[in-house]
Design a protein around this motif. Structure first.
Motif, PDB file in Angstrom:
ATOM      1  N   HIS A 100      -1.422  -5.704  -4.669  1.00 46.31           N
ATOM      2  CA  HIS A 100      -0.305  -6.640  -4.477  1.00 46.31           C
ATOM      3  C   HIS A 100       0.485  -6.654  -5.773  1.00 46.31           C
ATOM      4  N   ASP A 101       1.783  -6.449  -5.691  1.00 46.35           N
ATOM      5  CA  ASP A 101       2.608  -6.373  -6.904  1.00 46.35           C
ATOM      6  C   ASP A 101       3.151  -7.728  -7.359  1.00 46.35           C
ATOM      7  N   GLY A 102       2.638  -8.812  -6.763  1.00 43.79           N
ATOM      8  CA  GLY A 102       3.114 -10.145  -7.106  1.00 43.79           C
ATOM      9  C   GLY A 102       4.178 -10.639  -6.142  1.00 43.79           C
TER      10      GLY A 102
ATOM     11  N   ARG B  30       1.285  -3.536  -1.558  1.00 40.75           N
ATOM     12  CA  ARG B  30       1.725  -2.156  -1.798  1.00 40.75           C
ATOM     13  C   ARG B  30       0.567  -1.216  -1.473  1.00 40.75           C
ATOM     14  N   ARG B  31       0.891   0.034  -1.244  1.00 37.49           N
ATOM     15  CA  ARG B  31      -0.142   1.044  -1.043  1.00 37.49           C
ATOM     16  C   ARG B  31       0.385   2.399  -1.480  1.00 37.49           C
ATOM     17  N   HIS B  32      -0.544   3.264  -1.825  1.00 38.98           N
ATOM     18  CA  HIS B  32      -0.178   4.605  -2.296  1.00 38.98           C
ATOM     19  C   HIS B  32      -1.343   5.550  -2.024  1.00 38.98           C
TER      20      HIS B  32
ATOM     21  N   GLU C 141       5.991   2.631 -10.303  1.00 42.21           N
ATOM     22  CA  GLU C 141       5.058   1.516 -10.184  1.00 42.21           C
ATOM     23  C   GLU C 141       3.761   1.970  -9.511  1.00 42.21           C
ATOM     24  N   ALA C 142       3.874   2.781  -8.476  1.00 39.44           N
ATOM     25  CA  ALA C 142       2.691   3.284  -7.783  1.00 39.44           C
ATOM     26  C   ALA C 142       1.857   4.160  -8.704  1.00 39.44           C
ATOM     27  N   PHE C 143       2.501   4.999  -9.498  1.00 41.60           N
ATOM     28  CA  PHE C 143       1.768   5.853 -10.423  1.00 41.60           C
ATOM     29  C   PHE C 143       1.068   5.013 -11.488  1.00 41.60           C
TER      30      PHE C 143
END
Length: 169
Positions: free
Chosen positions: A22-24, A28-30, A60-62
Motif C-alpha cells: 500500500h503506497d499510503g 499497489r502490485r508489481h 515507485e514499483a522498482f
C-alpha cells in the motif's frame, strides 16, 4: 537469453511472484520480470525496463521491490536495454547450446588445444578440420565459455579473435 548465458546463473524464473503493498493512498502490485538463483546460492530479482520508459509509478514499483528484496536477503537489479551486438551474438551462440553439438568430444578437445593461443575464428576452425563439422562445436564451446571472444565489439565473424577461457582481448 542473456541470463541463460551467464555462468553465475544456475536457475531463473520469469514473472515469479506478485509483490503487493500500500503506497499510503491505494493498494499497489508489481510482478518483477525475473528471479535468478546464482551459483553462490544468492537470489536476484530483475526488472527490465529501458531508462527512457520509466514512469513515476514504475520507479515507485522498482523502489518497493528493492526494499522487499533487501528484507529477504535478495539483490534487486533494474536493467535497461542490452547492447544490440551482444544480444545478436548470444542469440547466435544459443543455437549451439545443446550438448549434442559437441558429438564425441574429439573436435572439442582439438579446438581447445588450437585456441590455447588466440586466433581468428575461421583460422582456428580450419586448423581442426572441415568448417561445416567444426563450427557448431566451436560455437558450443563459446556458449559454454570453454573458449571466449569479445561479444560486444562486433558481430561474430571469420576474423573474430577467439581464445581460451579466461583470456580477454
Amino acid at each position: 537469453m542473456l541470463l541463460d548465458f551467464d555462468p553465475d546463473v544456475v536457475a531463473l524464473s520469469a514473472q515469479p511472484f506478485w509483490l503487493r503493498w500500500h503506497d499510503g493512498v491505494r493498494p499497489r502490485r508489481h510482478a518483477p520480470d525475473f528471479f535468478v538463483r546464482r551459483a553462490d546460492g544468492g537470489g536476484v530479482v530483475v526488472d527490465v525496463r529501458a531508462d527512457d520508459r520509466i514512469e513515476p509509478a514504475d520507479a515507485e514499483a522498482f523502489a518497493a521491490t528493492a526494499v522487499a528484496c533487501g528484507q529477504v536477503g535478495w539483490l534487486f537489479r533494474r536493467v535497461g536495454v542490452p547492447d544490440g551486438v551482444l544480444v545478436a551474438n548470444v542469440r547466435w551462440l544459443a543455437r549451439y547450446r545443446h550438448p549434442r553439438c559437441v558429438g564425441d568430444g574429439t573436435l572439442a578437445d582439438r579446438l581447445v588445444e588450437v585456441f590455447a593461443e588466440p586466433r581468428s575464428l575461421f583460422g582456428g576452425a580450419a586448423e581442426v578440420g572441415d568448417r561445416i563439422a567444426v563450427l557448431p562445436v566451436l560455437y558450443h564451446l563459446l556458449w559454454c565459455r570453454r573458449l571466449v571472444a569479445d561479444l560486444t565489439g562486433g558481430l561474430l565473424g571469420p576474423s573474430t579473435a577467439v581464445g581460451p577461457a579466461g583470456w580477454s582481448r
